[in-house]
Write a protein that holds these residues in place. Structure first.
Motif, PDB file in Angstrom:
ATOM      1  N   ASN A  17      -5.874  39.880 -12.243  1.00  0.00           N
ATOM      2  CA  ASN A  17      -5.497  38.472 -12.175  1.00  0.00           C
ATOM      3  C   ASN A  17      -4.164  38.181 -12.861  1.00  0.00           C
ATOM      4  O   ASN A  17      -3.356  37.406 -12.350  1.00  0.00           O
ATOM      5  CB  ASN A  17      -6.609  37.610 -12.782  1.00  0.00           C
ATOM      6  CG  ASN A  17      -7.797  37.498 -11.858  1.00  0.00           C
ATOM      7  OD1 ASN A  17      -7.659  37.085 -10.709  1.00  0.00           O
ATOM      8  ND2 ASN A  17      -8.961  37.882 -12.353  1.00  0.00           N
ATOM      9  N   THR A  18      -3.906  38.820 -13.992  1.00  0.00           N
ATOM     10  CA  THR A  18      -2.634  38.593 -14.679  1.00  0.00           C
ATOM     11  C   THR A  18      -1.465  39.069 -13.830  1.00  0.00           C
ATOM     12  O   THR A  18      -0.464  38.365 -13.684  1.00  0.00           O
ATOM     13  CB  THR A  18      -2.634  39.299 -16.049  1.00  0.00           C
ATOM     14  OG1 THR A  18      -3.652  38.704 -16.864  1.00  0.00           O
ATOM     15  CG2 THR A  18      -1.289  39.177 -16.739  1.00  0.00           C
ATOM     16  N   GLU A  19      -1.594  40.251 -13.255  1.00  0.00           N
ATOM     17  CA  GLU A  19      -0.518  40.764 -12.405  1.00  0.00           C
ATOM     18  C   GLU A  19      -0.320  39.886 -11.176  1.00  0.00           C
ATOM     19  O   GLU A  19       0.822  39.603 -10.792  1.00  0.00           O
ATOM     20  CB  GLU A  19      -0.808  42.201 -11.980  1.00  0.00           C
ATOM     21  CG  GLU A  19       0.293  42.791 -11.123  1.00  0.00           C
ATOM     22  CD  GLU A  19       0.063  44.239 -10.719  1.00  0.00           C
ATOM     23  OE1 GLU A  19       0.789  44.704  -9.808  1.00  0.00           O
ATOM     24  OE2 GLU A  19      -0.815  44.908 -11.296  1.00  0.00           O
ATOM     25  N   LEU A  20      -1.415  39.438 -10.568  1.00  0.00           N
ATOM     26  CA  LEU A  20      -1.298  38.562  -9.391  1.00  0.00           C
ATOM     27  C   LEU A  20      -0.532  37.289  -9.740  1.00  0.00           C
ATOM     28  O   LEU A  20       0.338  36.848  -8.984  1.00  0.00           O
ATOM     29  CB  LEU A  20      -2.684  38.215  -8.841  1.00  0.00           C
ATOM     30  CG  LEU A  20      -3.473  39.354  -8.200  1.00  0.00           C
ATOM     31  CD1 LEU A  20      -4.888  38.876  -7.848  1.00  0.00           C
ATOM     32  CD2 LEU A  20      -2.758  39.878  -6.965  1.00  0.00           C
ATOM     33  N   LEU A  21      -0.846  36.700 -10.899  1.00  0.00           N
ATOM     34  CA  LEU A  21      -0.159  35.476 -11.316  1.00  0.00           C
ATOM     35  C   LEU A  21       1.309  35.758 -11.623  1.00  0.00           C
ATOM     36  O   LEU A  21       2.196  34.982 -11.240  1.00  0.00           O
ATOM     37  CB  LEU A  21      -0.869  34.870 -12.532  1.00  0.00           C
ATOM     38  CG  LEU A  21      -0.361  33.522 -13.017  1.00  0.00           C
ATOM     39  CD1 LEU A  21      -0.409  32.461 -11.908  1.00  0.00           C
ATOM     40  CD2 LEU A  21      -1.171  33.074 -14.237  1.00  0.00           C
ATOM     41  N   ALA A  22       1.590  36.880 -12.285  1.00  0.00           N
ATOM     42  CA  ALA A  22       2.984  37.238 -12.584  1.00  0.00           C
ATOM     43  C   ALA A  22       3.779  37.438 -11.297  1.00  0.00           C
ATOM     44  O   ALA A  22       4.934  37.018 -11.184  1.00  0.00           O
ATOM     45  CB  ALA A  22       3.025  38.503 -13.448  1.00  0.00           C
ATOM     46  N   ILE A  81       5.882  39.694 -20.731  1.00  0.00           N
ATOM     47  CA  ILE A  81       4.651  40.355 -21.159  1.00  0.00           C
ATOM     48  C   ILE A  81       3.537  39.789 -20.289  1.00  0.00           C
ATOM     49  O   ILE A  81       3.158  38.628 -20.420  1.00  0.00           O
ATOM     50  CB  ILE A  81       4.360  40.097 -22.650  1.00  0.00           C
ATOM     51  CG1 ILE A  81       5.501  40.589 -23.530  1.00  0.00           C
ATOM     52  CG2 ILE A  81       3.011  40.711 -23.037  1.00  0.00           C
ATOM     53  CD1 ILE A  81       5.736  42.073 -23.527  1.00  0.00           C
ATOM     54  N   ALA A  82       3.047  40.608 -19.365  1.00  0.00           N
ATOM     55  CA  ALA A  82       1.963  40.192 -18.477  1.00  0.00           C
ATOM     56  C   ALA A  82       0.707  40.938 -18.911  1.00  0.00           C
ATOM     57  O   ALA A  82       0.416  42.034 -18.447  1.00  0.00           O
ATOM     58  CB  ALA A  82       2.313  40.499 -17.020  1.00  0.00           C
ATOM     59  N   SER A  83       0.018  40.327 -19.843  1.00  0.00           N
ATOM     60  CA  SER A  83      -1.183  40.934 -20.411  1.00  0.00           C
ATOM     61  C   SER A  83      -2.328  39.949 -20.299  1.00  0.00           C
ATOM     62  O   SER A  83      -2.179  38.784 -20.670  1.00  0.00           O
ATOM     63  CB  SER A  83      -0.959  41.267 -21.893  1.00  0.00           C
ATOM     64  OG  SER A  83      -2.171  41.621 -22.520  1.00  0.00           O
ATOM     65  N   PRO A  84      -3.475  40.404 -19.824  1.00  0.00           N
ATOM     66  CA  PRO A  84      -4.622  39.498 -19.849  1.00  0.00           C
ATOM     67  C   PRO A  84      -4.990  39.166 -21.298  1.00  0.00           C
ATOM     68  O   PRO A  84      -4.628  39.895 -22.219  1.00  0.00           O
ATOM     69  CB  PRO A  84      -5.738  40.290 -19.163  1.00  0.00           C
ATOM     70  CG  PRO A  84      -5.275  41.691 -19.074  1.00  0.00           C
ATOM     71  CD  PRO A  84      -3.797  41.713 -19.285  1.00  0.00           C
ATOM     72  N   LYS A 163     -13.248  37.517 -12.281  1.00  0.00           N
ATOM     73  CA  LYS A 163     -13.413  38.508 -11.212  1.00  0.00           C
ATOM     74  C   LYS A 163     -12.080  38.747 -10.514  1.00  0.00           C
ATOM     75  O   LYS A 163     -11.226  37.860 -10.480  1.00  0.00           O
ATOM     76  CB  LYS A 163     -14.449  38.022 -10.184  1.00  0.00           C
ATOM     77  CG  LYS A 163     -15.866  37.931 -10.742  1.00  0.00           C
ATOM     78  CD  LYS A 163     -16.838  37.500  -9.660  1.00  0.00           C
ATOM     79  CE  LYS A 163     -16.378  36.208  -9.067  1.00  0.00           C
ATOM     80  NZ  LYS A 163     -17.300  35.358  -8.415  1.00  0.00           N
ATOM     81  N   PRO A 164     -11.888  39.939  -9.939  1.00  0.00           N
ATOM     82  CA  PRO A 164     -10.625  40.219  -9.234  1.00  0.00           C
ATOM     83  C   PRO A 164     -10.284  39.130  -8.209  1.00  0.00           C
ATOM     84  O   PRO A 164     -11.125  38.722  -7.407  1.00  0.00           O
ATOM     85  CB  PRO A 164     -10.899  41.559  -8.556  1.00  0.00           C
ATOM     86  CG  PRO A 164     -11.899  42.223  -9.441  1.00  0.00           C
ATOM     87  CD  PRO A 164     -12.782  41.100  -9.938  1.00  0.00           C
ATOM     88  N   GLY A 165      -9.058  38.635  -8.295  1.00  0.00           N
ATOM     89  CA  GLY A 165      -8.569  37.627  -7.356  1.00  0.00           C
ATOM     90  C   GLY A 165      -8.880  36.199  -7.722  1.00  0.00           C
ATOM     91  O   GLY A 165      -8.385  35.264  -7.081  1.00  0.00           O
ATOM     92  N   ASP A 166      -9.676  35.972  -8.766  1.00  0.00           N
ATOM     93  CA  ASP A 166     -10.051  34.602  -9.151  1.00  0.00           C
ATOM     94  C   ASP A 166      -8.853  33.704  -9.404  1.00  0.00           C
ATOM     95  O   ASP A 166      -8.880  32.521  -9.098  1.00  0.00           O
ATOM     96  CB  ASP A 166     -10.901  34.613 -10.426  1.00  0.00           C
ATOM     97  CG  ASP A 166     -12.391  34.748 -10.174  1.00  0.00           C
ATOM     98  OD1 ASP A 166     -12.800  34.797  -9.003  1.00  0.00           O
ATOM     99  OD2 ASP A 166     -13.141  34.815 -11.177  1.00  0.00           O
TER     100      ASP A 166
END
Length: 195
Positions: A17-22, A81-84, A163-166
């Motif tokens: 999710n963090t990477e998707l948002l970044a 910094i893309a960290s959950p 969850k993945p993609g949330d």
């Protein structure tokens, strides 16, 4: 100087999710802005060893994970910094990367402090909580790191997702992502300090 963004992905999960948002935020950058993406899980750093009272630091070779990250960090005008959000702060992979900054400050020839001054630090995080204030320690870690190095701080783009993609259903975060990197980042300041 043209802008060069380094995206440091600190999740143990690829395409989380963090990477998707970044990536949604990065889609808004102009085409001439260079982007480099590094997954810390794919280039694990050794644990940081504090040598400052025992011996001299040496510049890590460019063919090592530590050397590649140092070179990429020094080359960037903007570090993301893309960290959950893990236990209210950055992931252990990200924390190790930031710990290495301590060594880089003392690495001959790196001139890390001078190189980072005036550059911009950004954060992107997915969290599994509806209350954004739980990310305050995360934001503080990045803000204070930027302030210590006299960097600019663009803030943290937060999105909700477990969850993945949330995070792709968090319309507020996706809306903020469209303009996140367009803002003027102020010089970071330590909170509660008057001078």
């Amino acid at each position: 100087m043209s802008r060069r963004f380094l995206f440091v992905l600190g999740s143990a999960r690829a395409e989380g999710n963090t990477e998707l948002l970044a990536r949604r935020a990065a889609e808004q950058l102009p085409a001439d802005v260079e982007q480099r993406w590094i997954h810390l899980a794919e280039q694990p750093l050794p644990d940081f060893v504090d040598l400052r009272h025992d011996s001299e630091y040496v510049r890590p070779p460019s063919d090592t994970a530590t050397g590649r990250l140092l070179d990429a960090t020094l080359a960037a005008t903007d570090i993301v910094i893309a960290s959950p959000l893990y236990w209210y702060s950055v992931s252990s992979l990200t924390k190790t990367y930031l710990d290495h900054w301590s060594g880089w400050l003392r690495t001959p020839g790196a001139d890390f402090r001078a190189a980072m001054a005036g550059r911009t630090l950004w954060g992107v995080a997915a969290l599994a909580d509806e209350e954004p204030s739980v990310a305050d320690p995360y934001v503080g870690t990045l803000n204070n790191s930027a302030a210590y190095l006299k960097m600019r701080f663009g803030g943290v783009l937060l999105g909700n997702g477990s969850k993945p993609g949330d995070v792709l259903t968090d319309t507020g975060a996706l809306t903020r992502a469209k303009t996140f990197f367009a803002q003027d980042a102020p010089l970071a300041r330590f909170p509660h300090r008057t001078a």
